[in-house]
Write a protein that holds these residues in place. Sequence first.
Motif, PDB file in Angstrom:
ATOM      1  N   THR A 223     -18.308  56.641 109.505  1.00  0.00           N
ATOM      2  CA  THR A 223     -19.554  57.316 109.147  1.00  0.00           C
ATOM      3  C   THR A 223     -19.784  58.587 109.936  1.00  0.00           C
ATOM      4  O   THR A 223     -19.944  59.664 109.378  1.00  0.00           O
ATOM      5  CB  THR A 223     -20.749  56.371 109.387  1.00  0.00           C
ATOM      6  N   TRP A 224     -19.824  58.468 111.259  1.00  0.00           N
ATOM      7  CA  TRP A 224     -20.325  59.550 112.096  1.00  0.00           C
ATOM      8  C   TRP A 224     -19.202  60.411 112.683  1.00  0.00           C
ATOM      9  O   TRP A 224     -18.086  59.956 112.881  1.00  0.00           O
ATOM     10  CB  TRP A 224     -21.147  58.978 113.250  1.00  0.00           C
ATOM     11  N   PHE A 225     -19.572  61.641 112.986  1.00  0.00           N
ATOM     12  CA  PHE A 225     -18.678  62.542 113.704  1.00  0.00           C
ATOM     13  C   PHE A 225     -19.538  63.546 114.464  1.00  0.00           C
ATOM     14  O   PHE A 225     -20.753  63.660 114.233  1.00  0.00           O
ATOM     15  CB  PHE A 225     -17.722  63.263 112.745  1.00  0.00           C
ATOM     16  N   GLY A 226     -18.906  64.264 115.393  1.00  0.00           N
ATOM     17  CA  GLY A 226     -19.621  65.253 116.192  1.00  0.00           C
ATOM     18  C   GLY A 226     -19.006  66.630 116.054  1.00  0.00           C
ATOM     19  O   GLY A 226     -17.918  66.791 115.489  1.00  0.00           O
ATOM     20  N   SER A 227     -19.659  67.626 116.605  1.00  0.00           N
ATOM     21  CA  SER A 227     -19.154  68.998 116.536  1.00  0.00           C
ATOM     22  C   SER A 227     -17.833  69.149 117.285  1.00  0.00           C
ATOM     23  O   SER A 227     -17.049  70.063 117.001  1.00  0.00           O
ATOM     24  CB  SER A 227     -20.193  69.977 117.093  1.00  0.00           C
ATOM     25  N   LYS A 228     -17.570  68.251 118.252  1.00  0.00           N
ATOM     26  CA  LYS A 228     -16.310  68.300 118.989  1.00  0.00           C
ATOM     27  C   LYS A 228     -15.117  67.882 118.133  1.00  0.00           C
ATOM     28  O   LYS A 228     -13.958  68.130 118.492  1.00  0.00           O
ATOM     29  CB  LYS A 228     -16.389  67.411 120.228  1.00  0.00           C
TER      30      LYS A 228
ATOM     31  N   ALA B 115     -13.297  71.280 110.317  1.00  0.00           N
ATOM     32  CA  ALA B 115     -12.580  72.337 109.596  1.00  0.00           C
ATOM     33  C   ALA B 115     -12.217  71.886 108.185  1.00  0.00           C
ATOM     34  O   ALA B 115     -12.319  72.661 107.223  1.00  0.00           O
ATOM     35  CB  ALA B 115     -11.327  72.743 110.367  1.00  0.00           C
ATOM     36  N   LEU B 116     -11.792  70.634 108.049  1.00  0.00           N
ATOM     37  CA  LEU B 116     -11.444  70.108 106.724  1.00  0.00           C
ATOM     38  C   LEU B 116     -12.678  70.031 105.829  1.00  0.00           C
ATOM     39  O   LEU B 116     -12.620  70.390 104.642  1.00  0.00           O
ATOM     40  CB  LEU B 116     -10.798  68.728 106.867  1.00  0.00           C
ATOM     41  N   LEU B 117     -13.796  69.573 106.376  1.00  0.00           N
ATOM     42  CA  LEU B 117     -15.032  69.508 105.605  1.00  0.00           C
ATOM     43  C   LEU B 117     -15.457  70.895 105.135  1.00  0.00           C
ATOM     44  O   LEU B 117     -15.884  71.070 103.985  1.00  0.00           O
ATOM     45  CB  LEU B 117     -16.144  68.870 106.446  1.00  0.00           C
TER      46      LEU B 117
ATOM     47  N   ILE C 191     -21.896  62.957 106.355  1.00  0.00           N
ATOM     48  CA  ILE C 191     -21.517  63.776 105.207  1.00  0.00           C
ATOM     49  C   ILE C 191     -22.517  63.568 104.086  1.00  0.00           C
ATOM     50  O   ILE C 191     -22.837  62.427 103.729  1.00  0.00           O
ATOM     51  CB  ILE C 191     -20.094  63.426 104.739  1.00  0.00           C
ATOM     52  N   GLN C 192     -23.017  64.649 103.538  1.00  0.00           N
ATOM     53  CA  GLN C 192     -23.969  64.553 102.437  1.00  0.00           C
ATOM     54  C   GLN C 192     -23.326  63.818 101.262  1.00  0.00           C
ATOM     55  O   GLN C 192     -22.199  64.114 100.875  1.00  0.00           O
ATOM     56  CB  GLN C 192     -24.410  65.948 101.983  1.00  0.00           C
ATOM     57  N   GLY C 193     -24.050  62.857 100.727  1.00  0.00           N
ATOM     58  CA  GLY C 193     -23.527  62.077  99.618  1.00  0.00           C
ATOM     59  C   GLY C 193     -22.685  60.890 100.027  1.00  0.00           C
ATOM     60  O   GLY C 193     -22.217  60.127  99.176  1.00  0.00           O
ATOM     61  N   GLY C 194     -22.485  60.702 101.331  1.00  0.00           N
ATOM     62  CA  GLY C 194     -21.689  59.579 101.813  1.00  0.00           C
ATOM     63  C   GLY C 194     -20.291  60.002 102.217  1.00  0.00           C
ATOM     64  O   GLY C 194     -19.744  60.990 101.727  1.00  0.00           O
ATOM     65  N   THR C 195     -19.689  59.245 103.129  1.00  0.00           N
ATOM     66  CA  THR C 195     -18.379  59.612 103.665  1.00  0.00           C
ATOM     67  C   THR C 195     -17.292  59.600 102.596  1.00  0.00           C
ATOM     68  O   THR C 195     -16.332  60.375 102.663  1.00  0.00           O
ATOM     69  CB  THR C 195     -17.989  58.658 104.810  1.00  0.00           C
ATOM     70  N   THR C 196     -17.453  58.764 101.589  1.00  0.00           N
ATOM     71  CA  THR C 196     -16.457  58.716 100.517  1.00  0.00           C
ATOM     72  C   THR C 196     -16.412  60.021  99.730  1.00  0.00           C
ATOM     73  O   THR C 196     -15.432  60.293  99.024  1.00  0.00           O
ATOM     74  CB  THR C 196     -16.731  57.508  99.592  1.00  0.00           C
TER      75      THR C 196
END
Length: 352
Positions: free
Chosen positions: A60-65, A71-73, A114-119
Motif C-alpha cells: 500500500t504505502w511508500f515514501g518520497s525516499k 519515478a515509475l509512477l 496511489i490514487q485509485g488503489g495500488t492495483t
Amino acid sequence: MKFIKSDIVIIGAGLTGLTIAYLLRKQNISVKIVEARERIGGRIHTKYSDTLAPQEMGATWFGSKHTALVALLNELNLGVFKQELGGKAIYEAISTSPPQLVALPPNNEPSYRIQGGTTTLIQALRNQLDDNQLFFNQTIETIENQVDGVSIQSKTHHFKASKVISTLPPNLFLNTISVTPPLPDSIVTVGKQTHTWMGESIKISLTYETPFWRTNSSGTIVSNVGPIPEMYDHSNFENNRFCLKGFLNGTYFSIEKAERLELIMKQLEKYYGSKARDFLTYEETVWRNEKFTFSDYESHILPHQNNGHSIFRQAFLDGKLWIAGSETADKFPGYMDGAVRSAKFVVAYLQA
C-alpha cells in the motif's frame, strides 16, 4: 503439453515481473510471463466495488525516499496522495489501562498511496503487454539448464527460453521449483533463510457509510494489546467512500474468519462503541495461507533476514537464471520500491 518459445520467461506477474516486461517492451525481445494465480499483482491486491472504497489487501504505502517507485509512477502518470493520519491517534499501551486519544507530532516523512488503489499501478503495467504474453494458472514445477537455453515446465505448458527470471520470494522458489542441475549450496542456504515480505501479515479492511471516527476520535490506531496493532483511515482519494484498514496479529492465521472478525469487533468497540459493528463489508487476506506467496521456513527466520543479500545479484545456470523480486533488491528490499529496483537491476544486466 503446449509448447511455448520465448527469449525470456518471467515467473510471477507481480510488480517485479511486470516492471521487467515493461522495461524490455521496446527492445524487440520476446517476453512471456507465467503466473500461478488467476490474477496479476502478486502481493499487490486491491479489492474493488462500484460503491465502496478500494480495499488494499497487500502492498500500500511508500515514501518520497522510494525514488525508483516514484519515478515509475510519474512515468505512468499515476496520481498519489498522502496517507491521512489526523491530528490524534488512539493509543493502547497496556491491557490494564484504557486506550487514550493522544496528539500526533508533525509528520515530516508522510506515507503516500496511489490514487485509485495500488492495483492501478499493476494495471498500468499490464496495459503495456499483449494478451499473448501472459499465462495464468501456470505453477512452474521444473527448470532445466540445456545447451541451447533453459526449459521451464508446468503441468500443462513447456516453455523454452534463452533466460528465465524468477520473481517469486526466494524461499518459495527454492521450495516449490526443481532446478536441474541443482543450484549451489550457497544460494539454496541463503534463499531458504530469506524472509518473505508480508508472509506473516494479515491485512484487514472494513468499509463504512460514514467516517464516524473523524468526530472526536481517530482512524489511526496503535495498540500494544491488540489483536489489531495498527489501523488507519483508508478512505478513497475523493474522500466520498470510507474505510478502515490495518493489520491483525499474525498469530491468528489458523482460526476461522468469523473468529477473527469477532476479535476485531471487540477491539474496535472499545474505541468506537456500537458504531464499529455498522460496517458494510469486511475483507481480509491471510498471507501465510497464500500458497503462491508463502512457504514455511525450515528454521526460525527474523523479519527482513537476508533481504537484499549480495548473492541475489548474480545469475545461475550459466547465466540463464536470475532470482529477482522485492526481497533481492540492494535498497529497500521487501518494499514496492525494492521490487522496481530489482527489475531495473536485472534488465540492466540483460541489456549489457
